[in-house]
Design a protein around this motif. Structure first.
Motif, mmCIF file in Angstrom:
data_model
loop_
_atom_site.group_PDB
_atom_site.id
_atom_site.type_symbol
_atom_site.label_atom_id
_atom_site.label_comp_id
_atom_site.label_asym_id
_atom_site.label_seq_id
_atom_site.Cartn_x
_atom_site.Cartn_y
_atom_site.Cartn_z
ATOM 1 N N VAL A 199 0.840 -1.206 0.000
ATOM 2 C CA VAL A 199 0.000 0.000 0.000
ATOM 3 C C VAL A 199 0.869 1.248 0.000
ATOM 4 O O VAL A 199 0.651 2.193 -0.774
ATOM 5 C CB VAL A 199 -0.946 0.008 1.216
ATOM 6 C CG1 VAL A 199 -1.626 1.371 1.361
ATOM 7 C CG2 VAL A 199 -1.991 -1.078 1.086
ATOM 8 N N LEU A 200 1.881 1.272 0.869
ATOM 9 C CA LEU A 200 2.778 2.424 0.967
ATOM 10 C C LEU A 200 3.515 2.655 -0.338
ATOM 11 O O LEU A 200 3.623 3.788 -0.821
ATOM 12 C CB LEU A 200 3.769 2.201 2.116
ATOM 13 C CG LEU A 200 4.579 3.406 2.571
ATOM 14 C CD1 LEU A 200 3.660 4.492 3.120
ATOM 15 C CD2 LEU A 200 5.610 2.999 3.609
ATOM 16 N N SER A 201 4.012 1.566 -0.931
ATOM 17 C CA SER A 201 4.732 1.672 -2.199
ATOM 18 C C SER A 201 3.817 2.195 -3.300
ATOM 19 O O SER A 201 4.202 3.073 -4.082
ATOM 20 C CB SER A 201 5.300 0.303 -2.591
ATOM 21 O OG SER A 201 5.861 0.334 -3.877
ATOM 22 N N THR A 202 2.574 1.702 -3.347
ATOM 23 C CA THR A 202 1.627 2.122 -4.379
ATOM 24 C C THR A 202 1.234 3.585 -4.202
ATOM 25 O O THR A 202 1.106 4.327 -5.187
ATOM 26 C CB THR A 202 0.367 1.233 -4.339
ATOM 27 O OG1 THR A 202 0.754 -0.139 -4.423
ATOM 28 C CG2 THR A 202 -0.555 1.561 -5.496
ATOM 29 N N LEU A 203 1.061 4.025 -2.964
ATOM 30 C CA LEU A 203 0.697 5.416 -2.697
ATOM 31 C C LEU A 203 1.767 6.388 -3.172
ATOM 32 O O LEU A 203 1.460 7.513 -3.580
ATOM 33 C CB LEU A 203 0.451 5.618 -1.196
ATOM 34 C CG LEU A 203 -0.861 5.081 -0.620
ATOM 35 C CD1 LEU A 203 -0.877 5.224 0.893
ATOM 36 C CD2 LEU A 203 -2.065 5.801 -1.226
ATOM 37 N N PHE A 204 3.023 5.967 -3.147
ATOM 38 C CA PHE A 204 4.135 6.848 -3.516
ATOM 39 C C PHE A 204 4.672 6.537 -4.913
ATOM 40 O O PHE A 204 5.837 6.807 -5.208
ATOM 41 C CB PHE A 204 5.251 6.765 -2.480
ATOM 42 C CG PHE A 204 4.904 7.445 -1.186
ATOM 43 C CD1 PHE A 204 5.042 8.820 -1.046
ATOM 44 C CD2 PHE A 204 4.394 6.719 -0.118
ATOM 45 C CE1 PHE A 204 4.710 9.451 0.143
ATOM 46 C CE2 PHE A 204 4.064 7.339 1.081
ATOM 47 C CZ PHE A 204 4.207 8.716 1.207
ATOM 48 N N GLY A 205 3.818 5.963 -5.760
ATOM 49 C CA GLY A 205 4.179 5.816 -7.163
ATOM 50 C C GLY A 205 4.689 4.453 -7.566
ATOM 51 O O GLY A 205 4.906 4.206 -8.757
ATOM 52 N N GLY A 206 4.920 3.559 -6.609
ATOM 53 C CA GLY A 206 5.374 2.212 -6.931
ATOM 54 C C GLY A 206 4.192 1.289 -7.158
ATOM 55 O O GLY A 206 3.081 1.722 -7.452
ATOM 56 N N GLY A 207 4.412 0.004 -6.965
ATOM 57 C CA GLY A 207 3.338 -0.975 -7.090
ATOM 58 C C GLY A 207 3.057 -1.347 -8.529
ATOM 59 O O GLY A 207 3.410 -0.628 -9.472
ATOM 60 N N THR A 208 2.401 -2.469 -8.698
ATOM 61 C CA THR A 208 2.030 -2.946 -10.028
ATOM 62 C C THR A 208 0.781 -2.222 -10.523
ATOM 63 O O THR A 208 0.107 -1.530 -9.756
ATOM 64 C CB THR A 208 1.764 -4.460 -9.994
ATOM 65 O OG1 THR A 208 0.617 -4.708 -9.161
ATOM 66 C CG2 THR A 208 2.966 -5.221 -9.421
ATOM 67 N N ASP A 209 0.486 -2.397 -11.806
ATOM 68 C CA ASP A 209 -0.723 -1.777 -12.364
ATOM 69 C C ASP A 209 -1.974 -2.302 -11.659
ATOM 70 O O ASP A 209 -2.931 -1.549 -11.440
ATOM 71 C CB ASP A 209 -0.809 -2.069 -13.866
ATOM 72 C CG ASP A 209 0.248 -1.314 -14.661
ATOM 73 O OD1 ASP A 209 0.776 -0.311 -14.136
ATOM 74 O OD2 ASP A 209 0.549 -1.729 -15.796
ATOM 75 N N LYS A 210 -1.971 -3.592 -11.331
ATOM 76 C CA LYS A 210 -3.118 -4.180 -10.632
ATOM 77 C C LYS A 210 -3.293 -3.553 -9.256
ATOM 78 O O LYS A 210 -4.417 -3.224 -8.849
ATOM 79 C CB LYS A 210 -2.919 -5.687 -10.499
ATOM 80 C CG LYS A 210 -4.077 -6.398 -9.799
ATOM 81 C CD LYS A 210 -3.809 -7.889 -9.666
ATOM 82 C CE LYS A 210 -4.950 -8.571 -8.900
ATOM 83 N NZ LYS A 210 -4.700 -10.024 -8.731
ATOM 84 N N GLN A 211 -2.203 -3.368 -8.527
ATOM 85 C CA GLN A 211 -2.268 -2.759 -7.193
ATOM 86 C C GLN A 211 -2.739 -1.304 -7.276
ATOM 87 O O GLN A 211 -3.529 -0.850 -6.439
ATOM 88 C CB GLN A 211 -0.899 -2.847 -6.517
ATOM 89 C CG GLN A 211 -0.514 -4.257 -6.104
ATOM 90 C CD GLN A 211 0.932 -4.375 -5.666
ATOM 91 O OE1 GLN A 211 1.756 -3.485 -5.942
ATOM 92 N NE2 GLN A 211 1.268 -5.481 -5.002
ATOM 93 N N LYS A 212 -2.285 -0.585 -8.300
ATOM 94 C CA LYS A 212 -2.740 0.799 -8.483
ATOM 95 C C LYS A 212 -4.232 0.845 -8.776
ATOM 96 O O LYS A 212 -4.954 1.702 -8.253
ATOM 97 C CB LYS A 212 -1.958 1.461 -9.623
ATOM 98 C CG LYS A 212 -0.499 1.745 -9.299
ATOM 99 C CD LYS A 212 0.213 2.338 -10.507
ATOM 100 C CE LYS A 212 1.683 2.575 -10.201
ATOM 101 N NZ LYS A 212 2.412 3.094 -11.382
#
Length: 342
Positions: A46-59
């Motif tokens: 969640v933290l990684s996705t909030l700051f621009g990381g994460g996979t397309d599915k997680q986003k």
């Protein structure tokens, strides 16, 4: 320092502490709710996705599905609880609530009428539904006000509750008749909406609701002193220079607008306007400067918790948020009703 000033300062400190605790709990549940769902996301993901990381599915899961719904649940909870606090202050009746008084039902009837003639999936309803719900709720509130008013006596709190319950029952009956003629897709939508499912789960619904909340909450809190004076009784309030009918109507209109806009996006969720103000009143007392913001925070906390439970308890299925709130609210309402008769 005078003892009265000491007591006032202690109550203020307690009120701010309670509001801070509500806010911290909302933030905590908000973070937990982002992690929970049919597809689990770890806190690091969640933290990684909030700051621009994460996979397309997680986003997609976080930004398009979970975050809008979580934000909507907090806003709807705040709006409904604040509406309940206003109605309880105006009627001087601890059982007043936009759901019990039939205001939610009036907003719902307008939504069902709209859906009967308009496709659910179009872009227009997101911004039209709050306005239509406001019209339905406003007409219902006006009807309840007229029927509750008695010349020479004014509005009796007990009469207001009874009239509201009767009007709500009639509106619910009308909605059942209307749903018979709906197409299967629209019927399913209405059934889920009436159960209190937070159906507005994308950012356009957040944008549709946010202006109502952002404008009305500060205005109502600004009017806290008026509610304090109105609670002293009509004669005392008039003696202190309050324009009774004008202030009543503006505050009633604010309560109706808050409830209608929240119901349009959040569905037929009841009891939030009852539980939130009561919880806040028990913790910080009846002074509206503190009661109104604390009620809003309590309502936001209640609904985000209920929505998180509804989303995760029976995965992959969901329990409508309104049903989770009703499981909590119905026994509490019966307790308050028994207590008020005692």
């Amino acid at each position: 320092m005078h003892p009265f000033q000491d007591m006032h300062k202690a109550r203020s400190v307690r009120a701010y502490a309670v509001m801070a605790a509500f806010f911290v709990l909302i933030v905590g549940v908000f973070v937990v709710s982002m992690n929970m769902g049919f597809t689990r996301l770890s806190p690091l993901e969640v933290l990684s996705t909030l700051f621009g990381g994460g996979t397309d599915k997680q986003k997609l899961i976080l930004f398009e599905f979970r975050l809008p719904r979580i934000v909507i649940s907090v806003l709807v909870g705040c709006g409904l609880a604040l509406s309940g606090a206003i109605l309880q202050g105006l009627s001087r009746n601890p059982l007043a609530d936009p759901g019990i008084l039939g205001i939610n039902a009036g907003a719902g009837l307008a939504v069902v009428l709209f859906i009967s003639f308009y496709p659910v999936k179009t872009a227009a309803p997101a911004f039209m539904l709050p306005v239509l719900a406001l019209v339905g709720a406003g007409l219902t509130a006006a009807l309840i006000y007229v029927l509750s008013y008695k010349k020479g006596v004014g509005i009796s709190p007990v009469r207001l509750i009874l009239v509201g319950i009767a009007v709500a029952a009639g509106i619910h009956a009308a909605m059942i008749v209307l749903t018979i003629r709906l197409e299967p897709q629209n019927y399913q939508f209405v059934a889920i909406w009436l159960a209190g499912s937070i159906w507005g789960t994308n950012w356009k619904f957040v944008l549709a609701l946010l202006p109502w909340i952002a404008v009305l909450i500060p205005y109502v809190i600004y009017k806290a002193n008026v509610l304090n004076v109105l609670n002293l009784g009509d004669q005392t309030a008039a003696g202190l220079g309050v324009r009774l009918e004008r202030e009543r109507l503006t505050l009633l209109a604010s309560a109706v607008a808050l409830a209608a806009s929240c119901v349009a996006v959040g569905g037929g969720i009841g009891f939030v306007g009852l539980i939130g103000p009561h919880l806040a009143r028990q913790l910080i007392g009846p002074k509206h400067q503190f009661l109104l913001p604390a009620s809003a925070l309590a309502g936001g906390l209640l609904l985000i918790v209920a929505d998180t439970i509804g989303r995760t308890m029976l995965q992959p299925s969901e329990i409508p948020t309104g049903i989770v709130v009703a499981v909590i609210g119905a026994p509490y309402f019966l307790y308050l009703l028994a207590k008020s008769k005692a």
